[in-house]
Design an enzyme around this catalytic site. Sequence first.
Site, PDB file in Angstrom:
ATOM      1  N   GLY A   1       0.831  -1.196   0.000  1.00  0.00           N
ATOM      2  CA  GLY A   1       0.000   0.000   0.000  1.00  0.00           C
ATOM      3  C   GLY A   1       0.867   1.249   0.000  1.00  0.00           C
ATOM      4  O   GLY A   1       2.072   1.197   0.291  1.00  0.00           O
ATOM      5  N   CYS A   2       0.253   2.367  -0.321  1.00  0.00           N
ATOM      6  CA  CYS A   2       1.033   3.597  -0.437  1.00  0.00           C
ATOM      7  C   CYS A   2       1.545   4.058   0.928  1.00  0.00           C
ATOM      8  O   CYS A   2       2.721   4.375   1.083  1.00  0.00           O
ATOM      9  CB  CYS A   2       0.216   4.678  -1.137  1.00  0.00           C
ATOM     10  SG  CYS A   2      -1.438   4.946  -0.481  1.00  0.00           S
ATOM     11  N   TYR A   3       0.660   4.118   1.925  1.00  0.00           N
ATOM     12  CA  TYR A   3       1.123   4.524   3.258  1.00  0.00           C
ATOM     13  C   TYR A   3       2.170   3.555   3.809  1.00  0.00           C
ATOM     14  O   TYR A   3       3.204   3.993   4.325  1.00  0.00           O
ATOM     15  CB  TYR A   3      -0.055   4.633   4.231  1.00  0.00           C
ATOM     16  CG  TYR A   3      -0.946   5.826   4.016  1.00  0.00           C
ATOM     17  CD1 TYR A   3      -0.453   7.123   4.132  1.00  0.00           C
ATOM     18  CD2 TYR A   3      -2.297   5.678   3.719  1.00  0.00           C
ATOM     19  CE1 TYR A   3      -1.278   8.233   3.952  1.00  0.00           C
ATOM     20  CE2 TYR A   3      -3.133   6.782   3.538  1.00  0.00           C
ATOM     21  CZ  TYR A   3      -2.617   8.058   3.659  1.00  0.00           C
ATOM     22  OH  TYR A   3      -3.431   9.147   3.487  1.00  0.00           O
TER      23      TYR A   3
END
Lengths: 358, 358, 358, 358
Positions: B147-149
Amino acid sequence: MSDARVVVAGASGFAGALAASLVHRHPRLELAAATARADAGARLDRLYPRYRVPVELTELDPESAGEYDAAIVAYPHGAAAEVVARFVEAGVPVVDVSADFRLHDRALYEDTYGEHPSPELLDDAVYGLTELHRDQVRGARLVANPGCYPTAAILALAPLAAAGLAQDVVISAASGVSGAGRGGGDRLHFVAVDENFAPYGVDGHRHLPEILQELEELGEEPRTPPPPQPASPADRSPSAPWEQRRRRVTFVPHLVPLDQGLMTSCFVSAAREVDAAELRRLYAERYGDEPFIEVVDHPPGVRDVRDTNLCRIHVAVDAPTGRAMAFAAIDNLWKGAAGQAIQNLNLMLGFEETEGLL
Amino acid sequence: MSDARVVVAGASGFAGALAASLVHRHPRLELAAATARADAGARLDRLYPRYRVPVELTELDPESAGEYDAAIVAYPHGAAAEVVARFVEAGVPVVDVSADFRLHDRALYEDTYGEHPSPELLDDAVYGLTELHRDQVRGARLVANPGCYPTAAILALAPLAAAGLAQDVVISAASGVSGAGRGGGDRLHFVAVDENFAPYGVDGHRHLPEILQELEELGEEPRTPPPPQPASPADRSPSAPWEQRRRRVTFVPHLVPLDQGLMTSCFVSAAREVDAAELRRLYAERYGDEPFIEVVDHPPGVRDVRDTNLCRIHVAVDAPTGRAMAFAAIDNLWKGAAGQAIQNLNLMLGFEETEGLL
Amino acid sequence: MSDARVVVAGASGFAGALAASLVHRHPRLELAAATARADAGARLDRLYPRYRVPVELTELDPESAGEYDAAIVAYPHGAAAEVVARFVEAGVPVVDVSADFRLHDRALYEDTYGEHPSPELLDDAVYGLTELHRDQVRGARLVANPGCYPTAAILALAPLAAAGLAQDVVISAASGVSGAGRGGGDRLHFVAVDENFAPYGVDGHRHLPEILQELEELGEEPRTPPPPQPASPADRSPSAPWEQRRRRVTFVPHLVPLDQGLMTSCFVSAAREVDAAELRRLYAERYGDEPFIEVVDHPPGVRDVRDTNLCRIHVAVDAPTGRAMAFAAIDNLWKGAAGQAIQNLNLMLGFEETEGLL
Amino acid sequence: MSDARVVVAGASGFAGALAASLVHRHPRLELAAATARADAGARLDRLYPRYRVPVELTELDPESAGEYDAAIVAYPHGAAAEVVARFVEAGVPVVDVSADFRLHDRALYEDTYGEHPSPELLDDAVYGLTELHRDQVRGARLVANPGCYPTAAILALAPLAAAGLAQDVVISAASGVSGAGRGGGDRLHFVAVDENFAPYGVDGHRHLPEILQELEELGEEPRTPPPPQPASPADRSPSAPWEQRRRRVTFVPHLVPLDQGLMTSCFVSAAREVDAAELRRLYAERYGDEPFIEVVDHPPGVRDVRDTNLCRIHVAVDAPTGRAMAFAAIDNLWKGAAGQAIQNLNLMLGFEETEGLL
């Protein structure tokens, strides 16, 4: 009763211009003068069309300080103290929007900002976070209007601090660009800010001492005065009690690509477990009657409070860690500066606290 | 050697469209097909003019899975697993941009996202944070793109976690709007986001388990496998070891009014004192040779990394509290999604890791 | 063949910095030096992290002009001419990004910008709108790179002008803030631009004469030389033919709250009826083979061309009035400045026109 | 006198919500009900926190139309007419924010929007551009509130049109995103609008007929009624007089990445020469006493009028061409919709025109 004649000194900056506008449209105040240094001679409604204050900025005449019923000083820190002193000497109630009288401790001020121009007035100044010091503000001749970050951070944390529950705190804050003021050069050029988001002041932001001062005071009953400190920072011990006490709050701001708006996201490890119900009760008790505080059951956005004097707060418990979290949104130019200045001035002059602000 | 023929499934979303564009311009890859569900029939360069990929989106033909040399799947979680399984069965190396294979622990997945459509593949999947699992990615048939985070948070914290120094962590994150995807309705309407800044996911964001999984793994030498868990969440004890271990990371994201860019501001209380020199050394040692990581001596901004696969990191010690702080900026669509997918695909196919990404 | 060694003079401004970055990553060019005046000594990758050019800005040494194979000068108008002259004297091909050599007519330059520092070079300069003057650029020693507005406006109108159909023209243009350059003070402070949209230069923008010069030239076959003009503006008659000819184009720009992007919306009343089919044919004929021009069947947005050297054009007929309309979008820093500079330099040095720009 | 009880029908859209808020805080109006269709049951202050209207949205009960003293209808065009008719039948004064009653000519409405649901009311409706039709608005039972673009465009052009000087007009307009309403899907997603600027409606925008209707009326003394038209568009001749008359105005809007704000830049070729002094005189004469119009001596920005009911206008002559130029800025949600609705309602109910709007 006739209106109070108010001078706004430093009305060409963002906070000063809004203060002039709030005075101008206030039902009980009259904008007797709006002064500026570099911009004297310009019309305020040309610099800030939105505010529609059709007056010319003048130079401040120090001799005429006594002609006004009240003053708001919105100079940069360091430059403000002298002007403030003039009004105090003339017996004119003054709200100082600068940082010059916010810290009770002269040594701490000088560590943070450099030499203090008028230290003799420090004891007279009331820290104007209205919700915390309302009674003192009422009788004050000199109110030090809080910084924008401290306003939101302290309001977010006060119920926890007062309950002795703010042992360890991370404040991750974010502000729109108007909070950085009218100068700033390349750093605030549209192109530098647009499509950007970045922390700054990572090695120590000037607003931290204010936050610590107030959280300390809230947590101590009665307040333990800090031990006397040598005047020169070099002479002071790094292990002084102050240093120990402040070792619990980390504060880092970020710059957001928007104009007005400020958020403090606070993460608090308490010495004991706190559940959501207790949190809600603590905040409801402290803020239930506050006209400018909204405690809401979902995270606030800065849009929710733009162009208002409101502080919108949400509290929650982070289930996996048990941390208390408090999110507070304000408009940095209103509750974080000019709005709160009017709120304080209302009290100092015996008006309704909300007059001209709703 | 001839180019590898790549299909991008789900190319009408933000991450999928960028992935298609990166494949299209990659010197060693050929965009053999770009598929979409609702948008099949549309031209990709009409939906995303900036990417200039002159192809028509088609419907995915499950029968033809075996015709490609590799696949990137950019479906929503839940929907992706089935498509991924089809490619795996056909012997086609696949990078899954969705969340479906990121968590090793099925029960944790199902707590977070709901029932898992293809749990039998969980053991085959490699968590594709390239800098952490490069060797496994090289040999993998199925890479779960992070995921990006988590990408930014784990990269920010990995050197501390690996040194056993990430005892207590607050991750205050912020993302541009493209991170929320193409849907979103009113919440992502320009007017809702513009001049706003707000926390969200305050009661638990889906990306936390990924972050915990990787930080745990980094901190354990050798890794302690989590105890067997009953398949149904209802049967599991709330006091399971996992629950204990995760009690140290708080993660709260905020939405920022910009398109591409993601920042994680991490505040870490370690069990022992860490000074700035040690921090710098830890990060230099781990990341000194990484082609996509920049460790810099000042806070990064998301503008610095826009439209790149870079992660830009700054570490510092908060002097008053002794906390370690790590700030990591990425482009959420590049290193946080499509860029890292190509980085992984390069390794899986035996190309240079940076091919097509510089 | 070895790379051409290029100096970028004035690399600390927006256009110069991008030019330096385009040279740096160009397969056939070497960034031999990047110079600046106030910022000499700073690293370019600190001022502009996005461009990742790891060089230190130096002061320009006029004595060393001859050491380079080519030069790009990105100084402000007035200051550029002298530096350009130095390179020309040293026999170094130069692209001047400033306005100093764009106007063939010295008197017109001096009306617009003030005294010309090097009028003797005016005759040597080729106006570098590549699509119009490709052959002249190829052999040129001095190319005057067009302004950002003229680039888009002239490309939007050229097919109409060449067909003798641009009798009466309104150009309503809009530019992102990077077009206004790095200086600008209060006017370009984030807070002044954010949530704003305003026309400017309403009483005459400096880019109009460039637009007129080129439209005139396109419309005249063969070109009628302007009559000789006295050197001093005061001596010239207001009824000079130039004045008559320019009476057909109105140009008003607006400032838009975004970084890179420029749109010219052109409204053209022709002497005779023009229908959409004829328009499309005219544009297809002129631009069909152009590598950097996209003629599309729907209105372009500036997002479509950001960070590219493309000009995206749509033409239509306004049914109620019969007016022809042409909309052209460019990235003001790329096709409007540094990108076109590289496009020209490629031709001057005998490289592929698109080298380093795709 | 007691307050007038007002219902706002369609209060969940941008214009309706602001209308509800303006009613709520108006000193003479009471918000008796705020209705919505899909959002009935939601609280208005949850959907629009900024407006702080603590009421629940209800479904409109057609039977109860007569219970109110006045109504504001903010439905989409087509859907509004039926609701408006109900209020008119019940004898309740109504301001319709939709397009349904703006065009006097039924055939023109149906060409533009489709079949008219209540054509019998067209003759009763007053076009509510207050500054043009103040006396008619005072006595009206049904006021058709103008569109946002027409409000700015007509105010910008009215003095010229009334003087017979608007022979040939180009209106290049730009609007913030709130003008496009709450729906809009992908097109209004933050990511589609951010860092973009694009024309739209190039093949004919629905607001043009309004603009033409009013400019015609201003220019004709007395007004020539349009010739009778067959009810069906198919039966009408393309060479009808209306078609001839409208052949002089081109109107093209653009979308700007901001929330509230609208600019019309108007370029006017008059049949005779007009100089700046005459222009200033024309505008001063017409607008000198208008409470909501500011004629200023420099170009306005939309920021200058945000969150106000003001229209700020600048006029100039383009020296090279002699064209008159008029620039008008409004807040599209205020003067362009809800603010003007209150301005009209004030007149209809016999209050001061500016009540609740300053």
